[in-house]
Write an enzyme that holds these catalytic residues in place. Sequence first.
Site, PDB file in Angstrom:
ATOM      1  N   SER A 124       0.820  -1.215   0.000  1.00 47.04           N
ATOM      2  CA  SER A 124       0.000   0.000   0.000  1.00 47.04           C
ATOM      3  C   SER A 124       0.850   1.258   0.000  1.00 47.04           C
ATOM      4  O   SER A 124       1.935   1.287   0.575  1.00 47.04           O
ATOM      5  CB  SER A 124      -0.877  -0.002   1.265  1.00 47.04           C
ATOM      6  OG  SER A 124      -1.445   1.265   1.472  1.00 47.04           O
ATOM      7  N   TYR A 149      -2.349  -0.772  10.564  1.00 45.03           N
ATOM      8  CA  TYR A 149      -2.541  -1.346   9.225  1.00 45.03           C
ATOM      9  C   TYR A 149      -1.336  -1.004   8.333  1.00 45.03           C
ATOM     10  O   TYR A 149      -0.708  -1.895   7.755  1.00 45.03           O
ATOM     11  CB  TYR A 149      -3.817  -0.811   8.572  1.00 45.03           C
ATOM     12  CG  TYR A 149      -3.848  -1.048   7.077  1.00 45.03           C
ATOM     13  CD1 TYR A 149      -3.466  -0.037   6.189  1.00 45.03           C
ATOM     14  CD2 TYR A 149      -4.207  -2.278   6.564  1.00 45.03           C
ATOM     15  CE1 TYR A 149      -3.455  -0.266   4.826  1.00 45.03           C
ATOM     16  CE2 TYR A 149      -4.200  -2.513   5.197  1.00 45.03           C
ATOM     17  CZ  TYR A 149      -3.818  -1.489   4.334  1.00 45.03           C
ATOM     18  OH  TYR A 149      -3.800  -1.722   2.970  1.00 45.03           O
ATOM     19  N   LYS A 153       1.920  -3.389   6.566  1.00 47.32           N
ATOM     20  CA  LYS A 153       2.373  -3.425   5.165  1.00 47.32           C
ATOM     21  C   LYS A 153       3.888  -3.194   5.104  1.00 47.32           C
ATOM     22  O   LYS A 153       4.610  -3.837   4.347  1.00 47.32           O
ATOM     23  CB  LYS A 153       1.633  -2.366   4.336  1.00 47.32           C
ATOM     24  CG  LYS A 153       0.149  -2.669   4.136  1.00 47.32           C
ATOM     25  CD  LYS A 153      -0.069  -4.020   3.475  1.00 47.32           C
ATOM     26  CE  LYS A 153      -1.536  -4.346   3.314  1.00 47.32           C
ATOM     27  NZ  LYS A 153      -1.764  -5.695   2.742  1.00 47.32           N
TER      28      LYS A 153
HETATM   29  C1  WQD Z   1      -9.889   9.209   0.456  1.00 50.28           C
HETATM   30  C2  WQD Z   1     -10.123  10.694   0.676  1.00 50.28           C
HETATM   31  C3  WQD Z   1     -10.561  11.258   2.967  1.00 50.28           C
HETATM   32  C4  WQD Z   1     -14.371   9.171   3.296  1.00 50.28           C
HETATM   33  C5  WQD Z   1      -7.304   4.144   1.568  1.00 50.28           C
HETATM   34  C6  WQD Z   1      -7.069   2.949   2.392  1.00 50.28           C
HETATM   35  C7  WQD Z   1      -5.596   2.664   2.457  1.00 50.28           C
HETATM   36  C8  WQD Z   1      -4.991   2.591   1.078  1.00 50.28           C
HETATM   37  C9  WQD Z   1      -5.317   3.853   0.294  1.00 50.28           C
HETATM   38  C10 WQD Z   1      -4.943   0.269   0.409  1.00 50.28           C
HETATM   39  C11 WQD Z   1      -9.451  11.206   1.941  1.00 50.28           C
HETATM   40  C12 WQD Z   1     -11.774  11.556   2.083  1.00 50.28           C
HETATM   41  C13 WQD Z   1     -13.175   9.677   2.822  1.00 50.28           C
HETATM   42  C14 WQD Z   1     -15.434  10.059   3.593  1.00 50.28           C
HETATM   43  C15 WQD Z   1     -14.060  11.907   2.907  1.00 50.28           C
HETATM   44  N1  WQD Z   1      -5.479   1.486   0.351  1.00 50.28           N
HETATM   45  N2  WQD Z   1     -13.035  11.008   2.627  1.00 50.28           N
HETATM   46  N3  WQD Z   1     -15.237  11.399   3.386  1.00 50.28           N
HETATM   47  O1  WQD Z   1      -7.727   7.249   3.386  1.00 50.28           O
HETATM   48  O2  WQD Z   1      -6.718   7.526   1.063  1.00 50.28           O
HETATM   49  O3  WQD Z   1      -6.784   5.279   2.172  1.00 50.28           O
HETATM   50  O4  WQD Z   1      -6.735   3.984   0.296  1.00 50.28           O
HETATM   51  O5  WQD Z   1      -4.051  -0.130   1.008  1.00 50.28           O
HETATM   52  O6  WQD Z   1      -5.468   1.444   3.107  1.00 50.28           O
HETATM   53  O7  WQD Z   1      -7.582   3.226   3.654  1.00 50.28           O
HETATM   54  O8  WQD Z   1      -8.911   6.397   1.327  1.00 50.28           O
HETATM   55  O9  WQD Z   1     -11.251   6.518   0.591  1.00 50.28           O
HETATM   56  O10 WQD Z   1     -10.765   6.582   3.086  1.00 50.28           O
HETATM   57  O11 WQD Z   1     -10.201   8.551   1.675  1.00 50.28           O
HETATM   58  O12 WQD Z   1     -13.916  13.121   2.721  1.00 50.28           O
HETATM   59  O13 WQD Z   1     -16.554   9.680   4.039  1.00 50.28           O
HETATM   60  O14 WQD Z   1     -11.523  10.906   0.864  1.00 50.28           O
HETATM   61  O15 WQD Z   1     -10.392  12.277   3.929  1.00 50.28           O
HETATM   62  O16 WQD Z   1      -9.018  12.529   1.677  1.00 50.28           O
HETATM   63  P1  WQD Z   1      -7.495   6.726   2.032  1.00 50.28           P
HETATM   64  P2  WQD Z   1     -10.361   6.964   1.708  1.00 50.28           P
END
Ligand code: WQD
Length: 338
Positions: A124, A149, A153
């Site tokens: 990741s 998590y 990784k």
């Molecule tokens: C994306 C953006 C949030 C939800 C994930 C996995 C991580 C890795 C990468 C695999 C952020 C914003 C989110 C919501 C929002 N994948 N958001 N409202 O945090 O980049 O990480 O992908 O390994 O393990 O967790 O992804 O989709 O949670 O967030 O504004 O209800 O969307 O703040 O900027 P993230 P995400």
Amino acid sequence: MKILVTGGLGYIGSHVVVELQEQGYDVVIIDNLSNTSIDVLDNINSITGLKPKFEQLDVRDKTELSEFFKRHHDIEGIIHFAASKAVGESVEKPLLYYENNINALVYLLQNIQDKKVNFIFSSSCTVYGQADDLPITENAPIKAAESPYGNTKQIGEEIIQDTCKVNPNFKAIALRYFNPIGAHDSALIGELPLGVPQNLVPYITQTAIGLREQLSVYGDDYPTRDGTAIRDYIHVVDLAKAHVSALSRLLEKKAKVNFEVFNVGTGEGSTVIEVITAFEKASGQKLNYKIVGRRAGDVVEAFAQTDKVNSALGWKSQYSLEEALASSWAWEKKVRGK
Ligand code: WQD
């Protein structure tokens, strides 16, 4: 050629199984069904016309796993997805994550380290934390993990690298994913909605279909073009194809070293507002959202520099953000019978 896909009934795993079967590989899946449904097996069959071999098995069960490898001694490649992946949950339950993501990896490697098995590890971009330079290359420093998590990784990659050092016949590639979204064009497989989604895109589609009241956008005071955080959203089918390309690289012995890492993203960053706008365009649905405070642990900006994966694997993402979001929306409607 027989390939084992652990966690092969999960979101990314099932899309990889489809691509492997379509490339003519003989696939065997192990999955403990803790975060998916057995129906995914039939759905894969509906897409490819081939039902993969399946054994319900928990990779944390050392004995079961060893017995499995005695039955399947002709496995030539393993793609390892079976792990827990919710960042927030890992903060609440660290030991569950270290057991499921680390112990299981060690048991898996113990069964194959002295065999000529090619190993693809689901890693990741979280290993980079908030990278100093963007776009992010594979040489970016690995920072202190923001969550258990992310730490699993980082540790997982080190365990594999150390195993490769003492077993020259053991070859491995770690794929550092950015943000997987979307679903297969058939809308027969996708991200199974279990509980309240933590990730942005499933929350968007569940809001649009009326399951959730309103999307909360976590912060619009970031130093970005519209104040919301930037990520590299990659279609899960593009991501699945990258796994098949990585496996081919190992099987065709193209790798010069026996442990490599690749960033797998589109190379483009999108803000949360841009994702919402693209979704509204792709779905024709206006999205109900509000801006709230930042979410703890979020980085400001993360998107991949893809030169290495493009050249070494001969792979490049094909789907646009809008196409990926359209596939997420088609999947949501299918799951809800709309
Ligand atoms: C994306 C953006 C949030 C939800 C994930 C996995 C991580 C890795 C990468 C695999 C952020 C914003 C989110 C919501 C929002 N994948 N958001 N409202 O945090 O980049 O990480 O992908 O390994 O393990 O967790 O992804 O989709 O949670 O967030 O504004 O209800 O969307 O703040 O900027 P993230 P995400």
